[in-house]
Design a protein around this motif. Structure first.
Motif, PDB file in Angstrom:
ATOM      1  N   PRO A  24       0.818  -1.215   0.000  1.00  0.00           N
ATOM      2  CA  PRO A  24       0.000   0.000   0.000  1.00  0.00           C
ATOM      3  C   PRO A  24       0.856   1.271   0.000  1.00  0.00           C
ATOM      4  O   PRO A  24       1.872   1.360   0.674  1.00  0.00           O
ATOM      5  N   ALA A  25       0.405   2.251  -0.790  1.00  0.00           N
ATOM      6  CA  ALA A  25       1.009   3.593  -0.841  1.00  0.00           C
ATOM      7  C   ALA A  25       2.412   3.610  -1.436  1.00  0.00           C
ATOM      8  O   ALA A  25       3.089   4.622  -1.399  1.00  0.00           O
ATOM      9  N   LYS A  26       2.873   2.479  -1.983  1.00  0.00           N
ATOM     10  CA  LYS A  26       4.177   2.471  -2.635  1.00  0.00           C
ATOM     11  C   LYS A  26       4.097   3.288  -3.914  1.00  0.00           C
ATOM     12  O   LYS A  26       3.197   3.098  -4.736  1.00  0.00           O
ATOM     13  N   ARG A  27       5.048   4.188  -4.101  1.00  0.00           N
ATOM     14  CA  ARG A  27       5.033   5.072  -5.259  1.00  0.00           C
ATOM     15  C   ARG A  27       6.154   4.668  -6.222  1.00  0.00           C
ATOM     16  O   ARG A  27       7.329   4.735  -5.875  1.00  0.00           O
ATOM     17  N   ASN A  28       5.779   4.248  -7.401  1.00  0.00           N
ATOM     18  CA  ASN A  28       6.749   3.797  -8.402  1.00  0.00           C
ATOM     19  C   ASN A  28       6.848   4.796  -9.557  1.00  0.00           C
ATOM     20  O   ASN A  28       5.945   5.599  -9.776  1.00  0.00           O
ATOM     21  N   ALA A  29       7.928   4.692 -10.306  1.00  0.00           N
ATOM     22  CA  ALA A  29       8.137   5.593 -11.447  1.00  0.00           C
ATOM     23  C   ALA A  29       7.367   5.067 -12.651  1.00  0.00           C
ATOM     24  O   ALA A  29       7.940   4.724 -13.699  1.00  0.00           O
ATOM     25  N   THR A  30       6.053   5.018 -12.521  1.00  0.00           N
ATOM     26  CA  THR A  30       5.206   4.400 -13.544  1.00  0.00           C
ATOM     27  C   THR A  30       5.291   5.125 -14.886  1.00  0.00           C
ATOM     28  O   THR A  30       5.360   4.488 -15.941  1.00  0.00           O
ATOM     29  N   VAL A  31       5.257   6.451 -14.833  1.00  0.00           N
ATOM     30  CA  VAL A  31       5.295   7.216 -16.083  1.00  0.00           C
ATOM     31  C   VAL A  31       6.625   6.980 -16.799  1.00  0.00           C
ATOM     32  O   VAL A  31       6.661   6.763 -18.017  1.00  0.00           O
ATOM     33  N   CYS A  32       7.708   7.022 -16.048  1.00  0.00           N
ATOM     34  CA  CYS A  32       9.026   6.788 -16.657  1.00  0.00           C
ATOM     35  C   CYS A  32       9.106   5.413 -17.297  1.00  0.00           C
ATOM     36  O   CYS A  32       9.664   5.249 -18.393  1.00  0.00           O
ATOM     37  N   GLU A  33       8.545   4.430 -16.631  1.00  0.00           N
ATOM     38  CA  GLU A  33       8.605   3.078 -17.174  1.00  0.00           C
ATOM     39  C   GLU A  33       7.778   2.954 -18.451  1.00  0.00           C
ATOM     40  O   GLU A  33       8.164   2.246 -19.388  1.00  0.00           O
ATOM     41  N   ALA A  34       6.644   3.654 -18.507  1.00  0.00           N
ATOM     42  CA  ALA A  34       5.834   3.644 -19.727  1.00  0.00           C
ATOM     43  C   ALA A  34       6.596   4.302 -20.882  1.00  0.00           C
ATOM     44  O   ALA A  34       6.608   3.789 -22.011  1.00  0.00           O
ATOM     45  N   VAL A  35       7.241   5.429 -20.589  1.00  0.00           N
ATOM     46  CA  VAL A  35       7.975   6.148 -21.634  1.00  0.00           C
ATOM     47  C   VAL A  35       9.178   5.320 -22.101  1.00  0.00           C
ATOM     48  O   VAL A  35       9.504   5.296 -23.291  1.00  0.00           O
TER      49      VAL A  35
END
Length: 484
Positions: free
Chosen positions: A320-331
């Motif tokens: 819970p509440a873990k914040r990942n670099a999701t946008v960077c990984e998509a790009v």
């Protein structure tokens, strides 16, 4: 479903009664059942613009009667506006010259023109798809003309604004962080300090250079092969046809176009697209580095991260509440796809033979796919990540004060050996170097602070070289490159 029977030189065929395509399209639709991919709608709309320009040129040259030209132009303009997008069923995987898509356009426009003249679908008169809509043309020069125009519109209408948007955000963050000192990193180890602003400025400059390269490679696309007909010789065409079409299409393309003096150059091979893909790769690799840098900045490998990712409301499925670099990984995934597309275009460009490259639909599809993905990815990166990054200034300063690289700044003042000894002592004790230097009496607090202040002057770190033009997209430089 009701159908109509339509007859051409190859026989009769049943076609769904409500559709505007004709026999050639229907045969292709049932033959080329490969995958589900189709050329994007913008290609179809470019065909509408090209057919309208061709009819206008044929009219001006006295090759097409005014009443037929008017009906063709009106129908082609409807195709250009997307009215008939649903009447182009041909898959991407077709004849390598794009003949099926060209004939699809010819048939839809002819049927719509005849309908405007009060005739039923399938009448093939007074407007004939080959004799009138395709007059002075071949798929071999028409499809690559559309390739050029469609790509120019995508680069300057879609990709350019997206690059500029990301540059603007990076520039704003660079200004915001211009005085935030941090430890530099080389070989993934502590190195001489830099400002956080200088890192953002570096990213911005990477995009600027990539865009200039893209603009440079679009200059060749402003030259059209229209007029070369089947093999580049111009047989069955008028000598002035190609230039008239180029002039007619210039407003639609958004760039001044010209007819090629050697149409076969852009029919037998598509070197311009290979060059453009190379420039798109530069942009992709710049974005790849930016995203990986952000991932490192926001990682917790060294304890608390030095920068915090914006909260986009996404989290781990288990933590819970873990914040990942999701946008960077998509790009990053987009960048990898663009690199793969480029390899495909390179191979496809070499797959032609003699007077014709026969991988045109594939080349166009991969280039447009790369442009669209890069444009979307930059928009998401700008709004969903870069704009919301938070710098932990205290954390960055804490890391800098305890970094052994400060010894390099002191060495010119107290000597290399003394700086090395004090640096090792500070590291072993986990203390700021400043405290150890004060304790040893090597420098006064005033001298130490003055030394670091001079070395870490943010304006010196962020100084702009006078000879390098600045500004979003370096538009002036890009324009000069294109004109040259």
């Amino acid at each position: 479903m009701s159908s109509r029977i339509e007859t051409d030189a190859y026989g009769a065929i049943a076609i769904p009664s409500h559709v505007y395509w004709g026999p050639q399209t229907e045969r292709s639709r049932t033959l080329f059942v490969i995958g589900a991919e189709k050329l994007p709608p913008e290609v179809i709309r470019c065909f509408g613009a090209q057919k309208a320009a061709a009819a206008s040129a044929n009219l001006a040259l006295g090759l097409l009667p005014a009443n037929l030209a008017s009906a063709i132009i009106d129908a082609a303009c409807e195709v250009r506006e997307g009215v008939f997008d649903d009447h182009f069923p041909i898959r991407l995987w077709q004849t390598g010259s794009g003949t099926q898509t060209n004939m699809n356009a010819n048939e839809v426009i002819a049927n719509r023109a005849n309908e405007r003249c009060g005739q039923p679908l399938g009448a093939r008169a007074p407007v004939h798809p080959n004799d009138h809509v395709n007059l002075s043309q071949s798929s071999n020069d028409t499809f690559p003309t559309v390739m050029h125009v469609c790509t120019l519109r995508a680069v300057f209408g879609t990709l350019g604004p997206s690059v500029e948007r990301l540059q603007t955000v990076l520039s704003a963050r660079a200004a915001e962080f211009h005085d935030v000192l941090k430890v530099g990193m080389t070989h993934l180890q502590d190195a001489l300090p830099v400002t956080l602003g200088s890192e953002f400025k570096t990213w911005e400059r990477q995009l600027d250079a990539a865009w200039a390269g893209i603009v440079f490679h679009t200059s060749a696309l402003c030259e059209l092969p229209q007029g070369g007909t089947a093999s580049g010789s111009g047989v069955n065409g008028h000598p002035g046809f190609g230039q008239r079409v180029a002039e007619e299409l210039s407003a639609f393309a958004g760039k001044p176009l010209r007819a090629s003096r050697l149409p076969s150059q852009h029919m037998a091979a598509h070197d311009a697209f290979v060059g453009l893909c190379g420039a798109l790769n530069v942009l992709a690799s710049a974005l790849l580095k930016i995203c990986n840098d952000i991932r490192l900045h926001t990682s917790s490998l060294g304890g608390a991260p030095a920068m915090i990712l914006p909260d986009e409301g996404l989290s781990s499925s288990i933590m819970p509440a873990k914040r990942n670099a999701t946008v960077c990984e998509a790009v990053i995934q987009v960048c990898l796809r663009v690199t793969g597309n480029s390899a495909t275009v390179l191979a496809a460009n070499g797959a032609g033979a003699l007077q014709l490259n026969t991988a045109k639909p594939l080349i166009l599809n991969e280039v447009l796919n790369s442009i669209r993905l890069l444009a979307d990815a930059q928009a998401v990166l700008a709004a969903g990540c870069v704009a919301g990054l938070e710098a932990k200034r205290d954390r960055l300063r804490h890391m800098l004060d305890r970094s052994p690289v400060l010894g390099a700044v002191l060495a010119p003042h107290i000597g290399y050996d003394a700086a090395a000894r004090l640096t090792l002592e500070a590291a072993s004790q986990g203390r700021p170097l400043r405290d150890v230097v004060m304790q040893e009496g090597q420098m006064s607090s005033t001298q130490y602070d003055a030394c670091l202040a001079a070395a870490f002057d943010p304006d010196r770190h962020n100084a702009e070289p006078a000879e390098v033009p600045t500004g979003a997209l370096n538009l002036g430089v890009a324009a000069e490159i294109q004109q040259g």
